[in-house]
Design a protein around this motif. Structure first.
Motif, short mmCIF file in Angstrom:
data_model
loop_
_atom_site.label_atom_id
_atom_site.label_comp_id
_atom_site.label_asym_id
_atom_site.label_seq_id
_atom_site.Cartn_x
_atom_site.Cartn_y
_atom_site.Cartn_z
N ARG A 90 1.26 4.00 -11.81
CA ARG A 90 1.69 2.91 -12.69
C ARG A 90 1.13 3.10 -14.10
O ARG A 90 1.83 2.92 -15.10
CB ARG A 90 1.24 1.56 -12.12
N ARG A 91 -0.16 3.48 -14.19
CA ARG A 91 -0.79 3.69 -15.49
C ARG A 91 -0.14 4.84 -16.25
O ARG A 91 0.19 4.72 -17.43
CB ARG A 91 -2.30 3.96 -15.29
N GLU A 92 0.06 5.96 -15.57
CA GLU A 92 0.64 7.14 -16.23
C GLU A 92 2.08 6.89 -16.67
O GLU A 92 2.49 7.33 -17.74
CB GLU A 92 0.57 8.36 -15.32
N LEU A 93 2.85 6.18 -15.85
CA LEU A 93 4.22 5.84 -16.24
C LEU A 93 4.22 5.04 -17.54
O LEU A 93 4.97 5.35 -18.47
CB LEU A 93 4.91 5.04 -15.14
N GLU A 94 3.35 4.06 -17.62
CA GLU A 94 3.27 3.23 -18.82
C GLU A 94 2.80 4.03 -20.02
O GLU A 94 3.39 3.97 -21.10
CB GLU A 94 2.34 2.04 -18.58
N GLU A 95 1.72 4.81 -19.84
CA GLU A 95 1.16 5.57 -20.95
C GLU A 95 2.13 6.61 -21.50
O GLU A 95 2.28 6.75 -22.70
CB GLU A 95 -0.13 6.29 -20.51
N GLU A 96 2.79 7.34 -20.60
CA GLU A 96 3.61 8.47 -21.04
C GLU A 96 5.03 8.07 -21.44
O GLU A 96 5.64 8.77 -22.24
CB GLU A 96 3.65 9.56 -19.96
N THR A 97 5.54 6.97 -20.88
CA THR A 97 6.94 6.62 -21.16
C THR A 97 7.13 5.28 -21.84
O THR A 97 8.20 5.02 -22.39
CB THR A 97 7.77 6.61 -19.86
N GLY A 98 6.14 4.39 -21.76
CA GLY A 98 6.30 3.04 -22.29
C GLY A 98 7.09 2.13 -21.36
O GLY A 98 7.50 1.04 -21.74
N TYR A 99 7.29 2.57 -20.11
CA TYR A 99 8.00 1.77 -19.11
C TYR A 99 7.03 1.29 -18.05
O TYR A 99 6.04 1.96 -17.73
CB TYR A 99 9.07 2.60 -18.38
N SER A 100 7.36 0.13 -17.44
CA SER A 100 6.74 -0.27 -16.18
C SER A 100 7.87 -0.24 -15.15
O SER A 100 9.04 -0.18 -15.52
CB SER A 100 6.11 -1.66 -16.27
N ALA A 101 7.49 -0.28 -13.88
CA ALA A 101 8.50 -0.21 -12.83
C ALA A 101 8.38 -1.42 -11.92
O ALA A 101 7.28 -1.81 -11.53
CB ALA A 101 8.32 1.06 -12.01
N GLN A 102 9.52 -2.00 -11.57
CA GLN A 102 9.52 -3.11 -10.62
C GLN A 102 9.26 -2.59 -9.21
O GLN A 102 8.72 -3.30 -8.38
CB GLN A 102 10.85 -3.85 -10.69
N SER A 103 9.63 -1.34 -8.97
CA SER A 103 9.44 -0.73 -7.65
C SER A 103 8.85 0.67 -7.83
O SER A 103 9.37 1.46 -8.62
CB SER A 103 10.78 -0.64 -6.92
N MET A 104 7.79 0.93 -7.10
CA MET A 104 7.16 2.26 -7.13
C MET A 104 6.94 2.64 -5.67
O MET A 104 6.21 1.97 -4.94
CB MET A 104 5.83 2.20 -7.89
N ARG A 105 7.60 3.73 -5.25
CA ARG A 105 7.56 4.15 -3.84
C ARG A 105 7.03 5.56 -3.72
O ARG A 105 7.48 6.48 -4.41
CB ARG A 105 8.98 4.05 -3.27
N HIS A 106 6.05 5.74 -2.82
CA HIS A 106 5.49 7.07 -2.57
C HIS A 106 6.51 7.89 -1.79
O HIS A 106 7.04 7.44 -0.77
CB HIS A 106 4.19 6.95 -1.77
N LEU A 107 6.79 9.10 -2.27
CA LEU A 107 7.73 9.98 -1.58
C LEU A 107 7.00 10.98 -0.69
O LEU A 107 7.31 11.12 0.48
CB LEU A 107 8.59 10.75 -2.59
N ILE A 108 6.03 11.69 -1.27
CA ILE A 108 5.35 12.76 -0.55
C ILE A 108 4.14 13.19 -1.37
O ILE A 108 4.07 12.94 -2.56
CB ILE A 108 6.32 13.94 -0.31
N SER A 109 3.20 13.83 -0.71
CA SER A 109 2.05 14.45 -1.40
C SER A 109 2.06 15.93 -1.07
O SER A 109 2.45 16.32 0.04
CB SER A 109 0.74 13.82 -0.95
N PHE A 110 1.65 16.76 -2.04
CA PHE A 110 1.68 18.21 -1.82
C PHE A 110 0.58 18.89 -2.64
O PHE A 110 0.15 18.38 -3.66
CB PHE A 110 3.04 18.79 -2.18
N TYR A 111 0.13 20.03 -2.12
CA TYR A 111 -0.86 20.85 -2.83
C TYR A 111 -0.12 21.78 -3.79
O TYR A 111 0.90 22.37 -3.43
CB TYR A 111 -1.70 21.66 -1.84
#
Length: 183
Positions: A90-111
């Motif tokens: 949420r923080r990075e989305l706001e900092e880098e794009t100036g947007y917030s999101a009503q929905s944020m869903r985890h898709l996957i984690s990877f190395y």
């Protein structure tokens, strides 16, 4: 115990920086021989696939010193100490794009590079984007341009090697497959 495990015999920290630490480890191999491993320790990161209400992806153009070139990427950033991945996203989305999101869903984690690094990236999709009147803004040493493109345009950029970043390629192909399976 798994027969492929390498046992650490000795560990020496050879570098400690702002983002990473580097270790040299002496290990005992499964066959009893010894070898050296150079290991990069990273706090982990998030990557965000932001989708506008019009179905466009929000990408960033950013200079990457390690490659001496500008890359087009999905927004991303490292986890701060004690910070949960969703909060980082949420923080990075706001900092880098100036947007917030009503929905944020985890898709996957990877190395990212398990042969020498322990960096784990948590990939999120952000939907219901809202442009913030007063966004947090970028870090003092961070400079980006924003792009809004369709998935088809992003895939063409990937094919033309304008997008050359693994996490972004992974996210685009994930989105392409998800959309294909819904048809």
């Amino acid at each position: 115990m798994d027969h492929l495990i390498e046992k650490t015999i000795r560990q020496e920290k050879i570098f400690s920086g702002k983002v990473i630490q580097v270790y040299v480890e002496d290990v005992q191999l499964p066959n009893g021989n010894t070898s050296k491993r150079e290991i990069v320790k990273h706090p982990g990161a998030v990557a965000i696939l932001p989708l506008t209400n019009e179905g466009k992806l929000v990408l960033v153009r950013q200079y990457r010193k390690a490659l001496e070139r500008v890359l087009i990427e999905i927004p991303a950033g490292k986890l701060e100490k004690g910070e949960e991945p969703l909060a980082t996203a949420r923080r990075e989305l706001e900092e880098e794009t100036g947007y917030s999101a009503q929905s944020m869903r985890h898709l996957i984690s990877f190395y990212t590079s398990p042969g020498f690094a322990d960096e784990l990236v948590h990939l999120y999709v952000a939907e219901g984007l809202v442009k913030l009147e007063e966004a947090a803004g970028l870090d003092a040493d961070e400079f980006v341009d924003l792009l809004e493109v369709t998935l088809e345009e992003a895939l063409a950029m990937l094919e033309a090697k304008e997008i050359y970043d693994a996490k972004t390629a992974y996210a685009l192909q994930y989105l392409q497959l998800a959309r294909a399976l819904k048809k």
